[in-house]
Design an enzyme around this catalytic site. Structure first.
Site, PDB file in Angstrom:
ATOM      1  N   LYS A  18       0.525  -1.089  -0.209  1.00 15.55           N
ATOM      2  CA  LYS A  18       0.017  -0.187   0.144  1.00 15.55           C
ATOM      3  C   LYS A  18       0.648   1.088  -0.095  1.00 15.55           C
ATOM      4  CE  LYS A  18      -1.930  -0.984   3.653  1.00 15.55           C
ATOM      5  NZ  LYS A  18      -1.802  -1.458   4.253  1.00 15.55           N
ATOM      6  N   ARG A  94     -10.175   1.745   9.372  1.00 12.04           N
ATOM      7  CA  ARG A  94      -9.578   0.422   9.888  1.00 12.04           C
ATOM      8  C   ARG A  94     -10.345  -0.947  10.696  1.00 12.04           C
ATOM      9  NH1 ARG A  94      -3.439   0.993   9.790  1.00 12.04           N
ATOM     10  NH2 ARG A  94      -2.042  -0.466  10.419  1.00 12.04           N
ATOM     11  N   ARG A 131      10.869  -6.309   5.355  1.00 11.82           N
ATOM     12  CA  ARG A 131      11.025  -5.370   5.122  1.00 11.82           C
ATOM     13  C   ARG A 131      11.805  -4.335   5.988  1.00 11.82           C
ATOM     14  NH1 ARG A 131       5.279  -2.390   4.984  1.00 11.82           N
ATOM     15  NH2 ARG A 131       5.387  -2.495   7.532  1.00 11.82           N
ATOM     16  N   ARG A 163      10.805  -1.793  11.176  1.00  7.52           N
ATOM     17  CA  ARG A 163      10.255  -0.788  11.968  1.00  7.52           C
ATOM     18  C   ARG A 163       9.704  -1.306  13.160  1.00  7.52           C
ATOM     19  NH1 ARG A 163       4.657   0.252   8.674  1.00  7.52           N
ATOM     20  NH2 ARG A 163       3.618   0.204  10.408  1.00  7.52           N
ATOM     21  N   ARG A 174      -0.494  -8.500  13.944  1.00  2.86           N
ATOM     22  CA  ARG A 174      -1.087  -7.253  13.020  1.00  2.86           C
ATOM     23  C   ARG A 174      -2.342  -7.744  12.062  1.00  2.86           C
ATOM     24  NH1 ARG A 174       4.259  -4.845  11.360  1.00  2.86           N
ATOM     25  NH2 ARG A 174       2.561  -3.466  10.251  1.00  2.86           N
TER      26      ARG A 174
HETATM   27  P1  AMP Z   1       0.722   1.175   9.645  1.00  2.49           P
HETATM   28  O1  AMP Z   1       1.879   1.390   9.002  1.00  2.49           O
HETATM   29  O2  AMP Z   1      -0.803   1.638   8.450  1.00  2.49           O
HETATM   30  O3  AMP Z   1       0.423  -0.495   9.560  1.00  2.49           O
HETATM   31  O4  AMP Z   1       0.504   2.034  11.139  1.00  2.49           O
HETATM   32  C1  AMP Z   1       0.842   1.502  11.757  1.00  2.49           C
HETATM   33  C2  AMP Z   1      -0.077   1.099  13.402  1.00  2.49           C
HETATM   34  O5  AMP Z   1      -0.619   2.536  13.679  1.00  2.49           O
HETATM   35  C3  AMP Z   1      -1.040  -0.362  13.161  1.00  2.49           C
HETATM   36  O6  AMP Z   1      -0.447  -1.373  13.760  1.00  2.49           O
HETATM   37  C4  AMP Z   1      -1.813   1.170  14.640  1.00  2.49           C
HETATM   38  O7  AMP Z   1      -1.431   0.659  16.140  1.00  2.49           O
HETATM   39  C5  AMP Z   1      -2.049   1.818  14.021  1.00  2.49           C
HETATM   40  N1  AMP Z   1      -3.118   2.566  13.380  1.00  2.49           N
HETATM   41  C6  AMP Z   1      -2.383   3.438  12.093  1.00  2.49           C
HETATM   42  N2  AMP Z   1      -3.895   3.826  11.257  1.00  2.49           N
HETATM   43  C7  AMP Z   1      -4.910   3.497  12.020  1.00  2.49           C
HETATM   44  C8  AMP Z   1      -6.085   3.525  12.180  1.00  2.49           C
HETATM   45  N3  AMP Z   1      -6.449   4.200  11.102  1.00  2.49           N
HETATM   46  N4  AMP Z   1      -7.215   2.904  12.969  1.00  2.49           N
HETATM   47  C9  AMP Z   1      -6.491   2.037  14.618  1.00  2.49           C
HETATM   48  N5  AMP Z   1      -4.562   2.201  14.010  1.00  2.49           N
HETATM   49  C10 AMP Z   1      -4.416   2.456  13.380  1.00  2.49           C
END
Ligand code: AMP
Length: 221
Positions: A18, A94, A131, A163, A174
């Protein structure tokens, strides 16, 4: 660059690509790439109140509470760039509660489409373990496609690292979180006539071509 923007959401499992694809689409359509994960990571780094609330949840692979996330996105979508040309939302919504809130926020300027970037779980697990990301600008690399010199970012010179939530435990958490909370959004958006599924496997350039074709068809060229 395209003369018209787009209002879209990108869904897909962690590691589906993404981030990479949203950056490309955001350049092509000249709209902001709004990644809630990037916004939260910036808040953690800056040590703001939001960052303090979100940091531990993120490191554990848990979701940040809906009300916090909805507030952040509501504020961001009200900025002139997003109002004027649109946006690509990455990482939000989400949960169904977030999707319902987004429908209200966008009532006067509805989404053009929602893309589900589809990559099987076995493939994303491999991609996530490999990654690496730039700690400063978020550029994506992998152990198979590292930066040109010594884990220093090609874009900004920052350190390229794994990360904190790309450990095996957090990855499993996740992905389970995705199946439980976010996968239901695919049907939710399909029922509302907004969903396009795009095959996210294969070379990144081919995936980009598939995405551009689907987005252009939806927004009328
Ligand atoms: P990502 O980079 O999109 O994988 O987001 C990393 C982390 O940020 C996720 O595992 C959540 O802990 C938090 N996060 C990001 N976007 C959201 C969302 N829309 N709702 C809840 N937690 C989020």
């Amino acid at each position: 660059m395209s003369d018209r923007g787009v209002r879209m959401v990108m869904l897909g499992r962690q590691g589906a690509g993404k981030g990479t694809q949203c950056v490309r689409l955001s350049r092509h359509y000249d709209v902001p790439h709004i990644s809630t994960g990037d916004m939260l990571r910036a808040a953690v780094k800056a040590g703001t109140e939001l960052g303090r609330k979100a940091g531990e949840l993120m490191a554990a692979g848990s979701l940040v509470p809906d009300d916090l996330m909805i507030g952040i996105v509501d504020e961001r979508l009200a900025q002139p760039d997003a109002v004027g040309r649109g946006y690509i939302l990455d990482g939000f919504p989400r949960t169904v509660a977030q999707a319902e809130a987004l429908a209200e926020i966008t009532a006067s300027r509805p989404l053009d489409l929602v893309v589900d970037l589809d990559v099987p779980t076995e493939v994303v697990v491999e991609r996530l373990a490999a990654r690496r990301v730039c700690r400063d600008c978020g550029a994506n690399y992998s152990v198979d496609a590292p930066p040109a010199s010594d884990w220093t970012c090609d874009v900004c010179g920052g350190p390229v690292v794994q990360r904190e939530d790309d450990t095996p435990e957090a990855i499993a958490k996740r992905l389970a979180e995705y199946e439980a909370n976010t996968a239901p959004l695919v049907d939710w958006y399909r029922e509302r006539g907004l969903l396009e599924t795009v095959d996210g496997t294969g070379p990144a350039d081919e995936v980009t071509e598939r995405l551009l074709a689907v987005v252009d068809a939806r927004r009328g060229g």
